[in-house]
Design a protein around this motif. Structure first.
Motif, mmCIF file in Angstrom:
data_model
loop_
_atom_site.group_PDB
_atom_site.id
_atom_site.type_symbol
_atom_site.label_atom_id
_atom_site.label_comp_id
_atom_site.label_asym_id
_atom_site.label_seq_id
_atom_site.Cartn_x
_atom_site.Cartn_y
_atom_site.Cartn_z
ATOM 1 N N THR A 18 0.835 -1.208 0.000
ATOM 2 C CA THR A 18 0.000 0.000 0.000
ATOM 3 C C THR A 18 0.873 1.263 0.000
ATOM 4 O O THR A 18 0.390 2.349 -0.323
ATOM 5 C CB THR A 18 -0.933 0.012 1.229
ATOM 6 N N ALA A 19 2.160 1.094 0.314
ATOM 7 C CA ALA A 19 3.075 2.237 0.227
ATOM 8 C C ALA A 19 3.609 2.416 -1.196
ATOM 9 O O ALA A 19 4.388 3.329 -1.459
ATOM 10 C CB ALA A 19 4.231 2.040 1.203
ATOM 11 N N GLY A 20 3.207 1.504 -2.100
ATOM 12 C CA GLY A 20 3.613 1.642 -3.500
ATOM 13 C C GLY A 20 4.935 0.966 -3.835
ATOM 14 O O GLY A 20 5.502 1.196 -4.901
ATOM 15 N N GLU A 21 5.407 0.118 -2.947
ATOM 16 C CA GLU A 21 6.641 -0.622 -3.229
ATOM 17 C C GLU A 21 6.313 -1.845 -4.070
ATOM 18 O O GLU A 21 5.339 -2.560 -3.785
ATOM 19 C CB GLU A 21 7.219 -1.134 -1.916
ATOM 20 N N THR A 22 7.144 -2.140 -5.066
ATOM 21 C CA THR A 22 6.945 -3.338 -5.898
ATOM 22 C C THR A 22 8.118 -4.285 -5.695
ATOM 23 O O THR A 22 9.276 -3.872 -5.774
ATOM 24 C CB THR A 22 6.862 -2.950 -7.391
ATOM 25 N N MET A 56 -2.896 -4.096 -9.689
ATOM 26 C CA MET A 56 -4.363 -4.046 -9.769
ATOM 27 C C MET A 56 -4.990 -4.414 -8.422
ATOM 28 O O MET A 56 -5.875 -3.728 -7.916
ATOM 29 C CB MET A 56 -4.863 -4.987 -10.876
ATOM 30 N N GLY A 57 -4.500 -5.486 -7.826
ATOM 31 C CA GLY A 57 -5.045 -5.910 -6.542
ATOM 32 C C GLY A 57 -4.757 -4.918 -5.425
ATOM 33 O O GLY A 57 -5.524 -4.806 -4.458
ATOM 34 N N ALA A 58 -3.659 -4.185 -5.570
ATOM 35 C CA ALA A 58 -3.246 -3.279 -4.492
ATOM 36 C C ALA A 58 -4.264 -2.169 -4.236
ATOM 37 O O ALA A 58 -4.378 -1.679 -3.104
ATOM 38 C CB ALA A 58 -1.868 -2.697 -4.797
ATOM 39 N N SER A 59 -5.031 -1.789 -5.247
ATOM 40 C CA SER A 59 -6.086 -0.780 -4.999
ATOM 41 C C SER A 59 -7.060 -1.276 -3.941
ATOM 42 O O SER A 59 -7.529 -0.496 -3.099
ATOM 43 C CB SER A 59 -6.892 -0.508 -6.267
ATOM 44 N N TYR A 60 -7.402 -2.576 -4.019
ATOM 45 C CA TYR A 60 -8.356 -3.144 -3.059
ATOM 46 C C TYR A 60 -7.766 -3.223 -1.656
ATOM 47 O O TYR A 60 -8.504 -3.256 -0.676
ATOM 48 C CB TYR A 60 -8.805 -4.537 -3.517
ATOM 49 N N ALA A 61 -6.440 -3.285 -1.575
ATOM 50 C CA ALA A 61 -5.788 -3.297 -0.254
ATOM 51 C C ALA A 61 -5.634 -1.886 0.293
ATOM 52 O O ALA A 61 -5.384 -1.694 1.483
ATOM 53 C CB ALA A 61 -4.414 -3.970 -0.366
ATOM 54 N N ASN A 62 -5.770 -0.905 -0.613
ATOM 55 C CA ASN A 62 -5.389 0.474 -0.275
ATOM 56 C C ASN A 62 -6.577 1.437 -0.296
ATOM 57 O O ASN A 62 -6.455 2.568 -0.750
ATOM 58 C CB ASN A 62 -4.300 0.920 -1.280
ATOM 59 N N GLY A 63 -7.728 0.980 0.163
ATOM 60 C CA GLY A 63 -8.890 1.868 0.262
ATOM 61 C C GLY A 63 -9.434 2.336 -1.068
ATOM 62 O O GLY A 63 -10.172 3.329 -1.137
ATOM 63 N N GLY A 64 -9.074 1.639 -2.160
ATOM 64 C CA GLY A 64 -9.634 1.985 -3.464
ATOM 65 C C GLY A 64 -8.780 2.931 -4.279
ATOM 66 O O GLY A 64 -9.238 3.441 -5.298
ATOM 67 N N VAL A 65 -7.535 3.135 -3.845
ATOM 68 C CA VAL A 65 -6.630 4.027 -4.581
ATOM 69 C C VAL A 65 -5.422 3.214 -5.054
ATOM 70 O O VAL A 65 -4.828 2.472 -4.264
ATOM 71 C CB VAL A 65 -6.171 5.201 -3.686
ATOM 72 N N ASN A 66 -5.095 3.344 -6.335
ATOM 73 C CA ASN A 66 -3.913 2.681 -6.869
ATOM 74 C C ASN A 66 -2.678 3.279 -6.179
ATOM 75 O O ASN A 66 -2.416 4.480 -6.311
ATOM 76 C CB ASN A 66 -3.872 2.917 -8.396
ATOM 77 N N PRO A 67 -1.907 2.491 -5.434
ATOM 78 C CA PRO A 67 -0.804 3.072 -4.665
ATOM 79 C C PRO A 67 0.372 3.521 -5.521
ATOM 80 O O PRO A 67 1.250 4.255 -5.039
ATOM 81 C CB PRO A 67 -0.379 1.941 -3.722
ATOM 82 N N ILE A 68 0.388 3.125 -6.788
ATOM 83 C CA ILE A 68 1.486 3.554 -7.675
ATOM 84 C C ILE A 68 1.132 4.892 -8.323
ATOM 85 O O ILE A 68 1.943 5.803 -8.382
ATOM 86 C CB ILE A 68 1.744 2.502 -8.796
ATOM 87 N N THR A 69 -0.110 5.013 -8.815
ATOM 88 C CA THR A 69 -0.482 6.229 -9.561
ATOM 89 C C THR A 69 -1.213 7.256 -8.686
ATOM 90 O O THR A 69 -1.341 8.415 -9.070
ATOM 91 C CB THR A 69 -1.425 5.886 -10.735
ATOM 92 N N GLY A 70 -1.756 6.816 -7.562
ATOM 93 C CA GLY A 70 -2.546 7.720 -6.722
ATOM 94 C C GLY A 70 -3.969 7.915 -7.213
ATOM 95 O O GLY A 70 -4.751 8.676 -6.624
ATOM 96 N N GLU A 71 -4.338 7.232 -8.291
ATOM 97 C CA GLU A 71 -5.689 7.404 -8.852
ATOM 98 C C GLU A 71 -6.702 6.533 -8.092
ATOM 99 O O GLU A 71 -6.423 5.383 -7.767
ATOM 100 C CB GLU A 71 -5.678 6.980 -10.335
ATOM 101 N N ARG A 72 -7.887 7.114 -7.832
ATOM 102 C CA ARG A 72 -8.959 6.293 -7.243
ATOM 103 C C ARG A 72 -9.507 5.356 -8.303
ATOM 104 O O ARG A 72 -9.839 5.781 -9.400
ATOM 105 C CB ARG A 72 -10.069 7.178 -6.664
ATOM 106 N N THR A 73 -9.599 4.056 -7.971
ATOM 107 C CA THR A 73 -10.051 3.073 -8.955
ATOM 108 C C THR A 73 -11.396 2.477 -8.589
ATOM 109 O O THR A 73 -12.044 1.853 -9.426
ATOM 110 C CB THR A 73 -9.022 1.937 -9.089
#
Ligand code: GLU
Length: 309
Positions: free
Chosen positions: A47-51, A207-224
């Motif tokens: 969720t911090a955007g680390e890959t 893609m899955g990380a948005s669901y872990a991160n309150g609905g926000v893509n942790p890489i782009t910051g976009e709400r998905t």
């Protein structure tokens, strides 16, 4: 847990299962049988955007059923979780992903949006006045989840289009029972295209990380996806994400996940990360053998099962 713990867990699971030869590529879609069976990648996105990744994590493959988990966000945001539950459902079928018996036994209802019947019914709910407009909406949402536009695997699309009469039959059966919400042949084509999109293992983890991160893509910051729909989406994944072996998966991991017959699986660890794995050979249920085993090990090693105290 820091990123070197995650890296070590991914590497250990990859090393352990790379030599596993159980399972076989999906062959009912002829093109999938041609994908090299030794491919094996694992990736995690926090969720911090680390890959973090290991193996063939940048090799494209067909997303197949995993697309159902993300198109679901589009329709949930559009009509709300209660309407989705009423029009499609929120119960496991106990039958294979393309079962006609499950539909007939439940008065023509698809039961959930992750089996083929429910996934096609869900696509039939996507807003848009024609096929192009609906497709643009699907592509836009999936691109937001991945952080970049996804491309169709033309060979898989052609192969699947030539062999999808069973899915067409399911769509018409739902239509006859009042559980299809647009023209069946058009929707089956859009569903088939959606399943033929290429992703990498890293893409799936993003893609899955948005669901872990309150609905926000942790890489782009976009709400998905709207935050209020995530619990219901993850409930669907928890009930039916790994076909009719979802119970076994849940027993061992306690986590929502989705698999596809292209060999991918993505698991969501709420508030922490998503982990994806890919390898083409499948078990009899349709789940990648290497990917499932590797993810079970990683979840155990990192202590990610939320049902364990
Ligand atoms: N497109 C595939 C089908 O409809 C998806 C199956 C899957 O991955 O479960 O058969």
């Amino acid at each position: 847990m820091n990123s070197s713990d995650i890296q070590a867990a991914l590497a250990a699971a990859h090393a352990k299962y790379a030599s596993c030869t159980a399972g076989a590529n999906a062959s009912y879609i002829p093109e999938l049988a041609k994908v090299p069976s030794t491919l094996f990648g694992i990736a995690a996105v926090t969720t911090a955007g680390e890959t973090i990744s290991v193996g063939d994590a940048e090799t494209p493959f067909a997303i197949e059923s995993i697309s159902k988990a993300f198109n679901l966000a589009l329709v949930m945001d559009q009509i709300g979780a209660p309407a989705l539950r009423e029009k499609v459902g929120a119960d496991p079928t106990g039958e294979p992903f393309n079962s006609v018996l499950a539909i007939v036994a439940h008065g023509g209802r698809p039961l959930n949006p992750l089996v083929n019947a429910g996934a096609m019914a869900t696509v039939s709910l996507v807003a848009g006045e024609n096929s192009n407009a609906i497709w643009a909406n699907i592509m836009q949402r999936l691109a937001a989840f991945a952080g970049h536009p996804l491309k169709i695997n033309d060979d898989v699309y052609a192969s699947e289009s030539a062999t999808n009469s069973h899915n067409k039959g399911i769509a018409w059966l739902l239509d006859s029972a009042g559980y299809f919400y647009n023209q069946p042949d058009m929707i089956v084509d859009l569903y088939t295209r959606m399943c033929s999109l290429n992703v990498t293992t890293k893409d799936l983890a993003v893609m899955g990380a948005s669901y872990a991160n309150g609905g926000v893509n942790p890489i782009t910051g976009e709400r998905t996806v709207q935050r209020e729909n995530i619990a219901e989406i993850l409930a669907e994944l928890t009930m039916s994400g790994l076909y009719d072996s979802t119970g076994d998966w849940l027993y061992r991991t306690g986590l929502p996940a989705k698999s596809g017959v292209g060999g991918g699986i993505v698991v969501v660890v709420p508030n922490k990360m998503a982990i994806a794995a890919f390898s083409p050979p499948l078990d009899k249920y349709g789940n990648s053998v290497r990917a499932e085993n590797a993810l079970i090990d990683i979840i155990e090693t990192l202590g990610l099962n939320p049902l364990k105290s």
